[in-house]
Design a protein around this motif. Sequence first.
Motif, short mmCIF file in Angstrom:
data_model
loop_
_atom_site.label_atom_id
_atom_site.label_comp_id
_atom_site.label_asym_id
_atom_site.label_seq_id
_atom_site.Cartn_x
_atom_site.Cartn_y
_atom_site.Cartn_z
N ASP A 178 49.95 27.02 23.87
CA ASP A 178 48.88 26.39 24.63
C ASP A 178 47.53 26.87 24.10
O ASP A 178 47.27 28.07 24.02
CB ASP A 178 49.01 26.73 26.11
CG ASP A 178 47.85 26.19 26.93
OD1 ASP A 178 47.81 24.97 27.14
OD2 ASP A 178 46.98 27.00 27.32
N ASN A 179 46.65 25.94 23.74
CA ASN A 179 45.38 26.28 23.09
C ASN A 179 44.49 27.15 23.96
O ASN A 179 43.87 28.09 23.48
CB ASN A 179 44.63 25.02 22.68
CG ASN A 179 45.12 24.46 21.35
OD1 ASN A 179 45.64 25.20 20.53
ND2 ASN A 179 44.97 23.17 21.16
N ASN A 180 44.41 26.86 25.25
CA ASN A 180 43.54 27.64 26.13
C ASN A 180 44.04 29.07 26.28
O ASN A 180 43.24 30.02 26.27
CB ASN A 180 43.44 26.97 27.50
CG ASN A 180 42.65 25.67 27.45
OD1 ASN A 180 41.76 25.50 26.62
ND2 ASN A 180 42.98 24.73 28.33
N THR A 181 45.36 29.23 26.42
CA THR A 181 45.94 30.57 26.53
C THR A 181 45.72 31.36 25.25
O THR A 181 45.35 32.54 25.27
CB THR A 181 47.44 30.48 26.84
OG1 THR A 181 47.65 29.68 27.99
CG2 THR A 181 48.03 31.87 27.07
N LEU A 183 43.34 30.89 23.00
CA LEU A 183 41.93 31.22 22.83
C LEU A 183 41.53 32.38 23.73
O LEU A 183 40.80 33.28 23.31
CB LEU A 183 41.07 30.00 23.13
CG LEU A 183 39.59 30.09 22.80
CD1 LEU A 183 39.39 30.41 21.32
CD2 LEU A 183 38.87 28.80 23.15
N SER A 184 42.03 32.39 24.97
CA SER A 184 41.73 33.49 25.89
C SER A 184 42.26 34.81 25.35
O SER A 184 41.61 35.86 25.47
CB SER A 184 42.34 33.21 27.27
OG SER A 184 41.74 32.09 27.87
#
Length: 394
Positions: A178-181, A183-184
């Motif tokens: 997952d891109n958001n995970t 990036l975080s």
Amino acid sequence: MILRPTYLEKLDQLRDKQIIKVLTGVRRSGKSTLLELYQNKLLKEGVQPEQIQVFNFEDWGLTDLTDYQKLYEYINERLVHNKMNYIFIDEIQNVSHFEKAVDSLFIKKNVDLYITGSNAFMLSGELVTLLSGRYIEIPVYPFSFKEFIETEKNLSKSEALAHYLDRGGFPFATELKDNNTYLSYVQGIINTVLIKDILSRMQRGNATLLEAIAAFLTDASGSLINTNKITNTLMSNKLKTTNMTVISYLEKLVNSYLFYQCSRYDIAGKKYLQVNNKYYPVDPALRRALLGQKRPNMGSRLEGIVYLELKRRGYEVYVGRLGNKEIDFVAVKDGVREYYQVSLSLQDEKTYQREITPFLAIKDNYRKILLTQDPGNYNDNGIEQKNVIDWLLD
């Protein structure tokens, strides 16, 4: 789990030898996992569990042992006599005056010592003075492309390279689809380095300024820069600073292994130059985390992974200067030089001539290698042109 055999073989070569093995590298590059893999290897080869002691000083449960005397006493009381003892100490820079405990353990004939650290300051000052000639540094980097591609077996090689240039090779990040995970997670690594490894060691630090310098270095990766240029850019963005402050922060970013400084080398004069260096981020993932969706310079990103790969392979790496011409990299190992130019494509004749012109001006007979994304390998009058994917997987 990617086994990373190059590192494990290096540790195996040094096993039971009276030298301290020091694994260094940016946070989350895989140092702790490597030690865990090696401990498992020792157990499989007959080492008994009581012969192994493991400490990770990111664990608050070990706070009582962050005093070097208590740490030494604790380890010493649990040594198995008449057998080799394997001592693994993770993030040892969190132990005050740790070099004194390390030195006391080093002199014991039945202790094989492995330590890790996420800050180059641990290899300066008293440690170097006290342990000079007693340790060997093993730099640990995030996944190489060759390691990364093992995590993306459903992709073609060219697709995997594009993915690697975008997402990088922090080991755990490769599991986050997952891109958001993802990036975080990468932003968390950067914040930890900036705050825990840099700002916490300063009496007065400016987090906004430090992150701005990190973003500047990432954006300017592959370009020659000097402190005046950084200072002027920051000032134009309403960030007050001075050249001396920028120099101090640059040093700390390099010492935290978040960036690597590539100095210049005068090929004709055979001397190192002190001004106008290049800086490369430790991993391609830093770009998206620090710069967001800003349009990337794909050539400089490719150059960055070639630089890091040369470092992984044990080369000293410099930017080459020959008169007014520049060679992307002068790579030196065991007294032998190799010259590298990196370009996305050489199918345009003008681009090809631009890239080989600096090579033609070099008068020695060391290897000259052009790395591109073009298919195939060629040799034109001693100048080797190689596909960069083939070279990275070699």
